[in-house]
Design a protein around this motif. Structure first.
Motif, PDB file in Angstrom:
ATOM      1  N   PRO A  85      31.134  35.350  30.196  1.00  0.00           N
ATOM      2  CA  PRO A  85      31.800  36.128  31.252  1.00  0.00           C
ATOM      3  C   PRO A  85      31.794  37.624  30.980  1.00  0.00           C
ATOM      4  O   PRO A  85      31.672  38.433  31.908  1.00  0.00           O
ATOM      5  N   GLY A  86      31.935  38.016  29.700  1.00  0.00           N
ATOM      6  CA  GLY A  86      31.907  39.433  29.368  1.00  0.00           C
ATOM      7  C   GLY A  86      30.539  40.054  29.567  1.00  0.00           C
ATOM      8  O   GLY A  86      30.423  41.231  29.907  1.00  0.00           O
ATOM      9  N   LEU A  87      29.492  39.243  29.370  1.00  0.00           N
ATOM     10  CA  LEU A  87      28.124  39.758  29.513  1.00  0.00           C
ATOM     11  C   LEU A  87      27.714  39.896  30.969  1.00  0.00           C
ATOM     12  O   LEU A  87      27.037  40.859  31.336  1.00  0.00           O
ATOM     13  N   ILE A  88      28.116  38.923  31.796  1.00  0.00           N
ATOM     14  CA  ILE A  88      27.670  38.938  33.192  1.00  0.00           C
ATOM     15  C   ILE A  88      28.710  39.543  34.139  1.00  0.00           C
ATOM     16  O   ILE A  88      28.412  39.808  35.298  1.00  0.00           O
ATOM     17  N   GLY A  89      29.930  39.755  33.636  1.00  0.00           N
ATOM     18  CA  GLY A  89      30.955  40.380  34.455  1.00  0.00           C
ATOM     19  C   GLY A  89      31.608  39.462  35.458  1.00  0.00           C
ATOM     20  O   GLY A  89      32.272  39.934  36.384  1.00  0.00           O
ATOM     21  N   HIS A  90      31.413  38.164  35.309  1.00  0.00           N
ATOM     22  CA  HIS A  90      32.019  37.190  36.223  1.00  0.00           C
ATOM     23  C   HIS A  90      32.653  36.060  35.418  1.00  0.00           C
ATOM     24  O   HIS A  90      32.162  35.704  34.342  1.00  0.00           O
ATOM     25  N   VAL A  91      33.728  35.521  35.958  1.00  0.00           N
ATOM     26  CA  VAL A  91      34.373  34.378  35.318  1.00  0.00           C
ATOM     27  C   VAL A  91      33.524  33.132  35.538  1.00  0.00           C
ATOM     28  O   VAL A  91      33.067  32.867  36.651  1.00  0.00           O
ATOM     29  N   VAL A  92      33.300  32.380  34.478  1.00  0.00           N
ATOM     30  CA  VAL A  92      32.536  31.136  34.556  1.00  0.00           C
ATOM     31  C   VAL A  92      33.492  29.975  34.350  1.00  0.00           C
ATOM     32  O   VAL A  92      34.261  29.965  33.382  1.00  0.00           O
ATOM     33  N   GLY A  93      33.453  28.995  35.252  1.00  0.00           N
ATOM     34  CA  GLY A  93      34.347  27.852  35.153  1.00  0.00           C
ATOM     35  C   GLY A  93      34.097  27.027  33.911  1.00  0.00           C
ATOM     36  O   GLY A  93      32.993  27.023  33.344  1.00  0.00           O
ATOM     37  N   ALA A  94      35.127  26.297  33.485  1.00  0.00           N
ATOM     38  CA  ALA A  94      35.019  25.479  32.275  1.00  0.00           C
ATOM     39  C   ALA A  94      33.965  24.391  32.442  1.00  0.00           C
ATOM     40  O   ALA A  94      33.205  24.096  31.505  1.00  0.00           O
ATOM     41  N   PHE A  95      33.901  23.791  33.627  1.00  0.00           N
ATOM     42  CA  PHE A  95      32.927  22.730  33.879  1.00  0.00           C
ATOM     43  C   PHE A  95      31.505  23.268  33.749  1.00  0.00           C
ATOM     44  O   PHE A  95      30.657  22.678  33.078  1.00  0.00           O
ATOM     45  N   THR A  96      31.246  24.404  34.382  1.00  0.00           N
ATOM     46  CA  THR A  96      29.915  25.019  34.307  1.00  0.00           C
ATOM     47  C   THR A  96      29.568  25.406  32.882  1.00  0.00           C
ATOM     48  O   THR A  96      28.435  25.213  32.423  1.00  0.00           O
ATOM     49  N   THR A  97      30.541  25.960  32.169  1.00  0.00           N
ATOM     50  CA  THR A  97      30.318  26.341  30.772  1.00  0.00           C
ATOM     51  C   THR A  97      29.907  25.149  29.936  1.00  0.00           C
ATOM     52  O   THR A  97      28.954  25.219  29.144  1.00  0.00           O
ATOM     53  N   LEU A  98      30.610  24.038  30.102  1.00  0.00           N
ATOM     54  CA  LEU A  98      30.305  22.848  29.316  1.00  0.00           C
ATOM     55  C   LEU A  98      28.943  22.279  29.670  1.00  0.00           C
ATOM     56  O   LEU A  98      28.177  21.870  28.782  1.00  0.00           O
ATOM     57  N   VAL A  99      28.617  22.247  30.959  1.00  0.00           N
ATOM     58  CA  VAL A  99      27.315  21.717  31.379  1.00  0.00           C
ATOM     59  C   VAL A  99      26.178  22.538  30.782  1.00  0.00           C
ATOM     60  O   VAL A  99      25.230  21.998  30.201  1.00  0.00           O
ATOM     61  N   VAL A 100      26.272  23.865  30.901  1.00  0.00           N
ATOM     62  CA  VAL A 100      25.217  24.738  30.374  1.00  0.00           C
ATOM     63  C   VAL A 100      25.086  24.578  28.870  1.00  0.00           C
ATOM     64  O   VAL A 100      23.976  24.504  28.326  1.00  0.00           O
ATOM     65  N   THR A 101      26.212  24.507  28.176  1.00  0.00           N
ATOM     66  CA  THR A 101      26.178  24.348  26.720  1.00  0.00           C
ATOM     67  C   THR A 101      25.551  23.021  26.331  1.00  0.00           C
ATOM     68  O   THR A 101      24.726  22.958  25.403  1.00  0.00           O
ATOM     69  N   LEU A 102      25.923  21.955  27.021  1.00  0.00           N
ATOM     70  CA  LEU A 102      25.352  20.634  26.722  1.00  0.00           C
ATOM     71  C   LEU A 102      23.851  20.606  27.009  1.00  0.00           C
ATOM     72  O   LEU A 102      23.086  19.981  26.265  1.00  0.00           O
ATOM     73  N   VAL A 103      23.433  21.269  28.078  1.00  0.00           N
ATOM     74  CA  VAL A 103      22.004  21.307  28.413  1.00  0.00           C
ATOM     75  C   VAL A 103      21.221  21.958  27.282  1.00  0.00           C
ATOM     76  O   VAL A 103      20.197  21.427  26.818  1.00  0.00           O
ATOM     77  N   ILE A 104      21.683  23.108  26.823  1.00  0.00           N
ATOM     78  CA  ILE A 104      20.972  23.817  25.744  1.00  0.00           C
ATOM     79  C   ILE A 104      21.005  22.997  24.457  1.00  0.00           C
ATOM     80  O   ILE A 104      19.992  22.863  23.749  1.00  0.00           O
ATOM     81  N   TYR A 105      22.156  22.425  24.146  1.00  0.00           N
ATOM     82  CA  TYR A 105      22.326  21.657  22.901  1.00  0.00           C
ATOM     83  C   TYR A 105      21.457  20.402  22.907  1.00  0.00           C
ATOM     84  O   TYR A 105      20.743  20.124  21.939  1.00  0.00           O
ATOM     85  N   GLN A 106      21.502  19.648  23.993  1.00  0.00           N
ATOM     86  CA  GLN A 106      20.712  18.417  24.057  1.00  0.00           C
ATOM     87  C   GLN A 106      19.223  18.706  24.174  1.00  0.00           C
ATOM     88  O   GLN A 106      18.395  17.947  23.668  1.00  0.00           O
ATOM     89  N   ALA A 107      18.862  19.800  24.829  1.00  0.00           N
ATOM     90  CA  ALA A 107      17.451  20.160  24.941  1.00  0.00           C
ATOM     91  C   ALA A 107      16.841  20.404  23.571  1.00  0.00           C
ATOM     92  O   ALA A 107      15.682  20.049  23.321  1.00  0.00           O
ATOM     93  N   ALA A 108      17.610  21.004  22.661  1.00  0.00           N
ATOM     94  CA  ALA A 108      17.102  21.261  21.310  1.00  0.00           C
ATOM     95  C   ALA A 108      16.816  19.950  20.582  1.00  0.00           C
ATOM     96  O   ALA A 108      15.805  19.834  19.874  1.00  0.00           O
ATOM     97  N   TYR A 109      17.677  18.962  20.746  1.00  0.00           N
ATOM     98  CA  TYR A 109      17.465  17.672  20.081  1.00  0.00           C
ATOM     99  C   TYR A 109      16.355  16.879  20.759  1.00  0.00           C
ATOM    100  O   TYR A 109      15.542  16.234  20.092  1.00  0.00           O
ATOM    101  N   LEU A 110      16.315  16.906  22.088  1.00  0.00           N
ATOM    102  CA  LEU A 110      15.230  16.220  22.797  1.00  0.00           C
ATOM    103  C   LEU A 110      13.885  16.856  22.480  1.00  0.00           C
ATOM    104  O   LEU A 110      12.867  16.160  22.410  1.00  0.00           O
ATOM    105  N   CYS A 111      13.880  18.154  22.265  1.00  0.00           N
ATOM    106  CA  CYS A 111      12.652  18.856  21.899  1.00  0.00           C
ATOM    107  C   CYS A 111      12.063  18.261  20.626  1.00  0.00           C
ATOM    108  O   CYS A 111      10.854  17.989  20.561  1.00  0.00           O
ATOM    109  N   GLU A 112      12.886  18.042  19.608  1.00  0.00           N
ATOM    110  CA  GLU A 112      12.392  17.509  18.343  1.00  0.00           C
ATOM    111  C   GLU A 112      11.937  16.058  18.479  1.00  0.00           C
ATOM    112  O   GLU A 112      10.992  15.624  17.820  1.00  0.00           O
TER     113      GLU A 112
END
Length: 246
Positions: A85-112
């Motif tokens: 939120p500090g970088l983009i200047g907008h509040v990001v909802g908790a649901f969206t935050t969790l989804v984006v984080t899970l996508v990046i986290y799981q993508a790293a494991y699926l990549c391997e």
């Protein structure tokens, strides 16, 4: 514990729905499906970059994968929740935050997982495809990647089980998934924390056992197809690709 389960079953399964937002187990499963659906293509893309002969693709993807896999998921959640939120200047909802984080986290494991499948494919298949005039990207897309994904299907499905459990970290930013629902029940009862969280563990156990059973049903089918020689072979894949090019 049975009384807790009976009296709070609706809240554990659906949260406040229909009088409020959906939550509980339903939201946990929805988070898992959304995260995996978005993480899978990203994981495949990262895997292709990891095995690419071009360092402009392989080096940045390797750095990203090693970084994400080397940092606890809760830290990624906190960074996303407070830093983005500090970088983009907008509040990001908790649901969206969790989804984006899970996508990046799981993508790293699926990549391997996908990378291991690509590297386990016999080198002769790549050489055969290239000798018939296919480009590097056509070889990967039409010959190597279909076999790698099929071979690694049990591992990919096992990652689905891990994703269901990883959604529990959402309670730290008040995403109303299953663990958050159990915490609210515990806060209302006050005197039965062991019983509440035992019920929570039981629900996770049942869901993850059911998913694990699905993986166990898939593995023998893949083994039988390998043994019977009915899996798509490189010659048929190359021939189909050449015909499509014509």
């Amino acid at each position: 514990m049975l009384d807790i389960l009976i009296h709070n079953a609706h809240f554990l399964l659906l949260g406040q729905y229909p009088d409020g937002p959906i939550g509980g187990l339903a939201l946990t499963l929805a988070l898992s499906v959304i995260a995996l659906a978005c993480a899978f293509p990203l994981g495949v893309l990262l895997a292709l970059c990891r095995v690419s002969p071009y360092r402009a693709f392989s080096v940045p993807s390797a750095v990203l994968v090693y970084f994400v896999r080397g940092v606890p998921l809760v830290m990624l959640v906190f960074w996303s929740y407070f830093l983005v939120p500090g970088l983009i200047g907008h509040v990001v909802g908790a649901f969206t935050t969790l989804v984006v984080t899970l996508v990046i986290y799981q993508a790293a494991y699926l990549c391997e997982i996908v990378r291991a499948g690509i590297e386990s494919t016999p080198k002769g298949q790549t050489e055969s495809a290239r000798s018939l005039g296919l480009s590097y990207f056509s070889t990967m897309r039409h010959v190597i990647l279909p076999q790698a994904l099929y071979n690694m299907l049990p591992s990919i499905l096992s990652q689905c089980v891990s994703t269901v459990k990883d959604t529990s970290i959402g309670y730290v930013i008040s995403v109303q998934e299953l663990t958050f629902s159990a915490q609210q029940i515990n806060a209302s009862l006050l005197t039965q924390p062991f019983q509440v969280f035992f019920v929570l563990a039981l629900v996770y156990f049942v869901v993850c056992c059911a998913l694990t059973r699905c993986v166990q049903l898939v593995e023998p089918r893949i083994t039988r197809r390998r043994a019977s020689g009915t899996m798509p072979n490189v010659r048929s894949l190359i021939d189909d690709t050449v015909l499509q090019g014509q």
